[in-house]
Design a protein around this motif. Structure first.
Motif, mmCIF file in Angstrom:
data_model
loop_
_atom_site.group_PDB
_atom_site.id
_atom_site.type_symbol
_atom_site.label_atom_id
_atom_site.label_comp_id
_atom_site.label_asym_id
_atom_site.label_seq_id
_atom_site.Cartn_x
_atom_site.Cartn_y
_atom_site.Cartn_z
ATOM 1 N N SER A 156 0.810 -1.218 0.000
ATOM 2 C CA SER A 156 0.000 0.000 0.000
ATOM 3 C C SER A 156 0.846 1.272 0.000
ATOM 4 C CB SER A 156 -0.935 0.014 1.212
ATOM 5 O OG SER A 156 -0.184 0.003 2.411
ATOM 6 N N LEU A 157 2.140 1.162 0.301
ATOM 7 C CA LEU A 157 3.012 2.339 0.359
ATOM 8 C C LEU A 157 3.995 2.449 -0.798
ATOM 9 C CD1 LEU A 157 3.840 2.421 4.177
ATOM 10 C CD2 LEU A 157 2.154 3.773 2.916
ATOM 11 N N CYS A 158 4.009 1.499 -1.707
ATOM 12 C CA CYS A 158 4.988 1.520 -2.802
ATOM 13 C C CYS A 158 4.896 2.799 -3.626
ATOM 14 C CB CYS A 158 4.820 0.297 -3.696
ATOM 15 S SG CYS A 158 5.388 -1.240 -2.950
ATOM 16 N N ARG A 159 3.708 3.183 -4.026
ATOM 17 C CA ARG A 159 3.538 4.390 -4.845
ATOM 18 C C ARG A 159 3.954 5.632 -4.043
ATOM 19 N NH1 ARG A 159 4.784 6.078 -9.110
ATOM 20 N NH2 ARG A 159 4.644 3.916 -9.633
ATOM 21 N N ASN A 160 3.644 5.662 -2.741
ATOM 22 C CA ASN A 160 4.043 6.799 -1.909
ATOM 23 C C ASN A 160 5.563 6.950 -1.881
ATOM 24 O OD1 ASN A 160 1.345 6.222 -1.248
ATOM 25 N ND2 ASN A 160 1.557 7.231 0.714
ATOM 26 N N TRP A 161 6.274 5.823 -1.734
ATOM 27 C CA TRP A 161 7.737 5.867 -1.721
ATOM 28 C C TRP A 161 8.274 6.395 -3.040
ATOM 29 C CZ3 TRP A 161 11.718 5.351 1.625
ATOM 30 C CH2 TRP A 161 11.397 4.966 2.923
ATOM 31 N N ALA A 162 7.669 5.975 -4.143
ATOM 32 C CA ALA A 162 8.108 6.457 -5.457
ATOM 33 C C ALA A 162 7.889 7.962 -5.577
ATOM 34 C CB ALA A 162 7.368 5.725 -6.566
ATOM 35 N N ASP A 163 6.729 8.429 -5.137
ATOM 36 C CA ASP A 163 6.432 9.862 -5.203
ATOM 37 C C ASP A 163 7.397 10.671 -4.339
ATOM 38 O OD1 ASP A 163 4.331 9.259 -6.899
ATOM 39 O OD2 ASP A 163 2.797 9.433 -5.336
ATOM 40 N N GLU A 164 7.669 10.191 -3.133
ATOM 41 C CA GLU A 164 8.572 10.899 -2.226
ATOM 42 C C GLU A 164 10.010 10.914 -2.763
ATOM 43 O OE1 GLU A 164 7.776 12.726 0.493
ATOM 44 O OE2 GLU A 164 5.680 12.298 0.042
ATOM 45 N N ALA A 165 10.451 9.798 -3.314
ATOM 46 C CA ALA A 165 11.800 9.743 -3.884
ATOM 47 C C ALA A 165 11.923 10.737 -5.031
ATOM 48 C CB ALA A 165 12.125 8.330 -4.355
ATOM 49 N N GLU B 87 17.923 -11.778 3.179
ATOM 50 C CA GLU B 87 17.022 -10.829 3.795
ATOM 51 C C GLU B 87 17.695 -9.976 4.858
ATOM 52 O OE1 GLU B 87 13.763 -13.993 3.005
ATOM 53 O OE2 GLU B 87 15.913 -13.917 2.746
ATOM 54 N N GLY B 88 18.738 -10.458 5.486
ATOM 55 C CA GLY B 88 19.419 -9.698 6.506
ATOM 56 C C GLY B 88 20.034 -8.422 5.970
ATOM 57 N N ALA B 89 20.265 -8.366 4.681
ATOM 58 C CA ALA B 89 20.872 -7.181 4.086
ATOM 59 C C ALA B 89 19.847 -6.162 3.641
ATOM 60 C CB ALA B 89 21.739 -7.592 2.892
ATOM 61 N N LEU B 90 18.559 -6.516 3.718
ATOM 62 C CA LEU B 90 17.515 -5.609 3.263
ATOM 63 C C LEU B 90 17.033 -4.738 4.412
ATOM 64 C CD1 LEU B 90 15.377 -8.076 1.144
ATOM 65 C CD2 LEU B 90 17.023 -6.415 0.314
ATOM 66 N N ALA B 91 16.804 -3.494 4.113
ATOM 67 C CA ALA B 91 16.239 -2.587 5.112
ATOM 68 C C ALA B 91 14.776 -2.390 4.768
ATOM 69 C CB ALA B 91 16.972 -1.256 5.085
ATOM 70 N N GLY B 92 13.906 -2.771 5.655
ATOM 71 C CA GLY B 92 12.472 -2.604 5.429
ATOM 72 C C GLY B 92 12.060 -1.168 5.701
ATOM 73 N N ALA B 93 11.048 -0.747 5.006
ATOM 74 C CA ALA B 93 10.519 0.598 5.194
ATOM 75 C C ALA B 93 9.029 0.471 5.473
ATOM 76 C CB ALA B 93 10.759 1.422 3.935
ATOM 77 N N ILE C 94 13.198 5.627 -11.184
ATOM 78 C CA ILE C 94 12.435 4.985 -10.115
ATOM 79 C C ILE C 94 11.485 3.976 -10.740
ATOM 80 C CG2 ILE C 94 10.804 5.336 -8.226
ATOM 81 C CD1 ILE C 94 11.891 8.258 -8.100
ATOM 82 N N GLN C 95 11.521 2.759 -10.215
ATOM 83 C CA GLN C 95 10.633 1.716 -10.727
ATOM 84 C C GLN C 95 9.922 1.045 -9.570
ATOM 85 O OE1 GLN C 95 12.496 -1.555 -12.761
ATOM 86 N NE2 GLN C 95 10.544 -2.401 -13.430
ATOM 87 N N VAL C 96 8.606 0.945 -9.675
ATOM 88 C CA VAL C 96 7.810 0.197 -8.714
ATOM 89 C C VAL C 96 7.498 -1.156 -9.339
ATOM 90 C CG1 VAL C 96 5.655 0.108 -7.406
ATOM 91 C CG2 VAL C 96 6.815 2.299 -7.728
ATOM 92 N N ILE D 257 11.399 -0.284 -6.076
ATOM 93 C CA ILE D 257 10.505 -0.361 -4.924
ATOM 94 C C ILE D 257 9.608 -1.572 -5.099
ATOM 95 C CG2 ILE D 257 8.718 0.840 -3.610
ATOM 96 C CD1 ILE D 257 9.866 3.467 -4.897
ATOM 97 N N ALA D 258 9.547 -2.409 -4.071
ATOM 98 C CA ALA D 258 8.729 -3.618 -4.134
ATOM 99 C C ALA D 258 8.133 -3.907 -2.763
ATOM 100 C CB ALA D 258 9.568 -4.808 -4.602
ATOM 101 N N SER D 259 7.058 -4.655 -2.756
ATOM 102 C CA SER D 259 6.408 -5.012 -1.494
ATOM 103 C C SER D 259 7.168 -6.149 -0.818
ATOM 104 C CB SER D 259 4.964 -5.443 -1.749
ATOM 105 O OG SER D 259 4.933 -6.693 -2.421
#
Length: 83
Positions: free
Chosen positions: A12-21, A76-82, A37-39, A55-57
């Motif tokens: 639900s936040l992928c598009r928001n992250w793209a817009d903010e970036a 997964e340990g290298a990924l930072a979740g947002a 930027i690619q969602v 950006i991916a879910s």
């Protein structure tokens, strides 16, 4: 800096992250054009070669190893979740 950056967030936040970036990251970092930027919206989507931010879910990243590998994060340990 290593590119691309992988942002993992709730779908639900992928598009928001793209817009903010797009709004906040300087053009010098993002480069020319609209392809920086690619969602990723479905499992069959392939990250674009010249994307600077992908950006991916959480669900898509968990199901598709190639998304993690494309961003240079082998586990997964290298990924930072947002969220």
């Amino acid at each position: 800096t290593d590119w691309p950056v992988l942002i993992v967030c709730p779908s639900s936040l992928c598009r928001n992250w793209a817009d903010e970036a797009a709004q906040w990251l300087p053009a010098e970092i993002m480069g020319p054009g609209d392809n920086a930027i690619q969602v990723i919206t479905k499992g069959s989507d392939q990250p674009r070669r010249f994307a600077r931010i992908v950006i991916a879910s959480y669900d898509l990243v968990a199901r598709h190893e190639r998304l993690r590998q494309r961003a240079g994060a082998g586990d997964e340990g290298a990924l930072a979740g947002a969220g």
